[in-house]
Design an enzyme around this catalytic site. Structure first.
Site, PDB file in Angstrom:
ATOM      1  N   HIS A  59      -8.318  -4.828  -0.168  1.00  0.00           N
ATOM      2  CA  HIS A  59      -6.999  -4.242   0.060  1.00  0.00           C
ATOM      3  C   HIS A  59      -6.281  -4.873   1.262  1.00  0.00           C
ATOM      4  O   HIS A  59      -5.064  -5.035   1.255  1.00  0.00           O
ATOM      5  CB  HIS A  59      -7.154  -2.734   0.257  1.00  0.00           C
ATOM      6  CG  HIS A  59      -5.851  -1.995   0.341  1.00  0.00           C
ATOM      7  ND1 HIS A  59      -4.900  -2.068  -0.642  1.00  0.00           N
ATOM      8  CD2 HIS A  59      -5.343  -1.173   1.292  1.00  0.00           C
ATOM      9  CE1 HIS A  59      -3.861  -1.319  -0.302  1.00  0.00           C
ATOM     10  NE2 HIS A  59      -4.104  -0.779   0.869  1.00  0.00           N
ATOM     11  N   ASP A 108      -9.122  -6.065  -4.549  1.00  0.00           N
ATOM     12  CA  ASP A 108      -8.698  -4.786  -3.972  1.00  0.00           C
ATOM     13  C   ASP A 108      -9.170  -3.663  -4.891  1.00  0.00           C
ATOM     14  O   ASP A 108      -8.662  -3.498  -5.994  1.00  0.00           O
ATOM     15  CB  ASP A 108      -7.167  -4.787  -3.855  1.00  0.00           C
ATOM     16  CG  ASP A 108      -6.627  -3.524  -3.207  1.00  0.00           C
ATOM     17  OD1 ASP A 108      -7.414  -2.583  -2.960  1.00  0.00           O
ATOM     18  OD2 ASP A 108      -5.414  -3.482  -2.943  1.00  0.00           O
ATOM     19  N   SER A 114       0.844  -1.195   0.000  1.00  0.00           N
ATOM     20  CA  SER A 114       0.000   0.000   0.000  1.00  0.00           C
ATOM     21  C   SER A 114       0.885   1.254   0.000  1.00  0.00           C
ATOM     22  O   SER A 114       1.772   1.377  -0.836  1.00  0.00           O
ATOM     23  CB  SER A 114      -0.929  -0.061   1.220  1.00  0.00           C
ATOM     24  OG  SER A 114      -1.884   0.935   1.181  1.00  0.00           O
TER      25      SER A 114
END
Lengths: 377, 194
Positions: free
Chosen positions: A349, A316, A149
């Site tokens: 995610h 995601d 991320s």
């Protein structure tokens, strides 16, 4: 597999001023970090792990409070990032609320907490600070930089700013920049915080309060975007907390409401509102292609000769696979070594933090390669 | 093993130092061999998780992608050689894939099971679908959604504007240049853009 036992945070202070991207200068600062495993004699087996929004330098093992590191399922003895082979470094970023210099700490110029006056820091600023720490540890070249991320953005930025100081970049569930939708979610979260009456323009420490309501809502919004629709449906569906509807607009009726409120409450107890504002801004600003006329391929020219692993997760939608493919395309255009996995995982995610077998086997395979690379003469 | 010999024959078609894109690269064996013995570089494309991981284990660049989506990731003429070995028969959009291959690479090399190999003909003449080493599946569980012959490919290549610069058959690891449509279990074509 066993976790690392007792790990301890260390601190390193820097007196040389850090010029920031904004033009501001951080006169002095300190960074909190942890290390696991042993640095080999050639000092060639170090792996830096960059953290995402709400995490810290406490990547693995149990700390003094008995808390498990945020990536403990991936990092440890015998785990995909094997601390029996690698010397792993977790660093807390500037502006954070977990030990490195940030808004909660005293601004030497005023004698008061920095609060809202803490300078806006970017992914690149973080990487500059991390690079100084790595250098101070006597490591001229990292075997790898790893992140997911926002941490993945830092790993990418390393290859653009300090390509001579790392061999491999592993960036998971990340993006070359945030989409308008992503920035929009961040902005809603920020508005929730700054419109909380307890925010006091970011100087709430002086008032002895925290904008907990704003933080709670910010976390609730964030949390929704970390999960997939399917994962939420499966975990909560339309399940009610009571046996029947209560016909109340204020009470918690659905389990999903209960879950989000719980997440928000927990978060507001340990996270700092100014840090949340700073970190979401760093996310918004990251855009390496911007300086190259929007060409991500051109932006990656300095990374030639590095080796990359990118991974994304099919469900995601916050950092969708298509965003990772943009990075892969830029690397392929530059003829840079890259492997890319699109992992079919249901969790959204959050999958990058979870223990998915295919994902972890892939990571283990890649780190096996990194290890071989490190040992090669 | 004949599959290994097949790979060696095909590897022989790839120029030393070439930039190679291997579509449906499997566990990356050929790319690893080309890198080690011929100084080639490039990428594999693979959809299967386990095969992808084996590529990563041996340090072969591999991109997980469904070939049915095309090759948008790769620029025009960005590779010297595009390989499509034992892959074509699994793709719905065969013709488009060939055009994409020609767009991305200077040279394309494809191989696929030759349905016109004589034992297959005999089997069909007897009223049953063939099950052989090159076509090891029953008709009801085959992943091959396209079956074609050596001769069929010549027609498709012409139609797609590809210039076939070499073609031959393979059988049991041996190159078959005489009557390949009849005598070879596998067809191999090397082509360039017109």
């Amino acid at each position: 597999m066993a976790s690392l036992q007792r790990v301890q945070a260390q601190f390193m202070s820097f007196d040389e001023p850090l010029p920031l991207r904004s033009g501001a200068v951080l006169p002095a600062y300190s960074l909190a970090f942890e290390t696991y495993g042993e640095l080999n004699a050639a000092r060639s087996n170090a792996v830096l792990v960059c953290h995402a929004l709400n995490a810290s330098h406490h990547v693995a093992g149990l700390d003094e409070q008995g808390a498990t590191g945020w990536w403990d399922n991936l990092v440890g003895p015998g785990k995909p990032l094997d601390t029996d082979r690698f010397f792993v470094i977790g660093v807390n970023n500037l502006g954070s609320c977990f030990g490195s210099t940030g808004p909660r700490q005293v601004n030497p110029a005023t004698g008061h907490a920095w609060g809202a006056d803490f300078p806006v820091v970017t992914v690149e600023d973080w990487v500059d600070a991390q690079a100084r720490l790595v250098q101070r540890l006597g490591i001229a070249e990292l075997a790898a930089v790893l992140g997911g991320s926002l941490g993945g953005m830092q790993a990418l930025a390393w290859t653009l700013r300090y390509p001579e100081r790392l061999r491999h970049c592993i960036a998971v569930a990340t993006a070359p920049n945030l989409s308008a939708q992503n920035i929009a979610f961040n902005e809603v979260a920020r508005r929730a915080i700054v419109t909380d009456p307890d925010f006091h323009g970011g100087h709430y420490y002086a008032h002895g309060v925290v904008p907990a309501r704003g933080l709670r809502v910010a976390r609730m919004i964030g949390h929704i975007t970390y999960l997939s629709d399917d994962a939420m449906a499966q975990k909560f569906g339309r399940a009610l907390r009571a046996a029947e509807l209560g016909y109340s607009t204020q009470a918690i009726e659905f389990q999903i409401e209960s879950y989000l409120r719980h997440q928000g409450d927990k978060f507001s107890e340990y996270f700092d509102a100014n840090t949340y504002l700073l970190i979401t801004r760093a996310l918004d600003y990251f855009d390496p292609a911007a300086e190259h006329g929007g060409s991500l391929s051109k932006a990656f020219a300095p990374a030639r000769g590095k080796r990359f692993l990118l991974a994304s997760f099919t469900t995601d939608w916050r950092f969708a696979p298509a965003r990772s493919r943009e990075i892969v395309k830029a690397l392929v255009d530059q003829r840079i070594d890259v492997s890319y996995a699109e992992i079919d995982a249901p969790h959204g995610h959050d999958a990058f933090l979870l223990d998915d077998e295919r994902y972890h086997r892939l990571m283990a395979a890649y780190f096996h390669q990194v290890d071989r690379d490190v040992r090669a003469p | 093993m004949s599959e290994r010999r097949d790979l060696e024959v095909i590897a022989g078609l790839v120029p030393a130092g070439a930039r190679v894109l291997d579509l449906g690269c499997g566990d990356g064996e050929l790319l690893a061999w080309l890198r080690q013995h011929k100084g080639c570089s490039g990428y594999g494309v693979e959809i299967d998780d386990d095969k992808l991981r084996r590529c990563v284990e041996r340090g072969v660049n591999v991109v997980q992608m469904d070939l049915e989506q095309g090759l948008a990731l790769f620029d025009d003429h960005s590779f010297d050689v595009v390989l499509q070995l034992e892959t074509l028969q699994h793709l719905r959009n065969t013709e488009r894939m060939l055009r994409e291959t020609a767009r991305v690479g200077r040279i394309g090399i494809v191989s696929f099971p030759n349905f016109a190999h004589w034992p297959n003909r005999l089997r069909v003449a007897s009223g049953r679908m063939p099950v052989t080493k090159a076509l090891p599946y029953e008709w009801y569980d085959t992943p091959n959604i396209r079956v074609g012959t050596y001769a069929d490919f010549e027609v498709l290549a012409r139609k797609s504007g590809l210039e076939v610069t070499d073609s031959f058959g393979l059988h049991e690891g041996q190159v078959v240049r005489r009557w390949p449509n009849l005598r070879a279990s596998v067809a191999v074509f090397r082509f360039e853009r017109h």
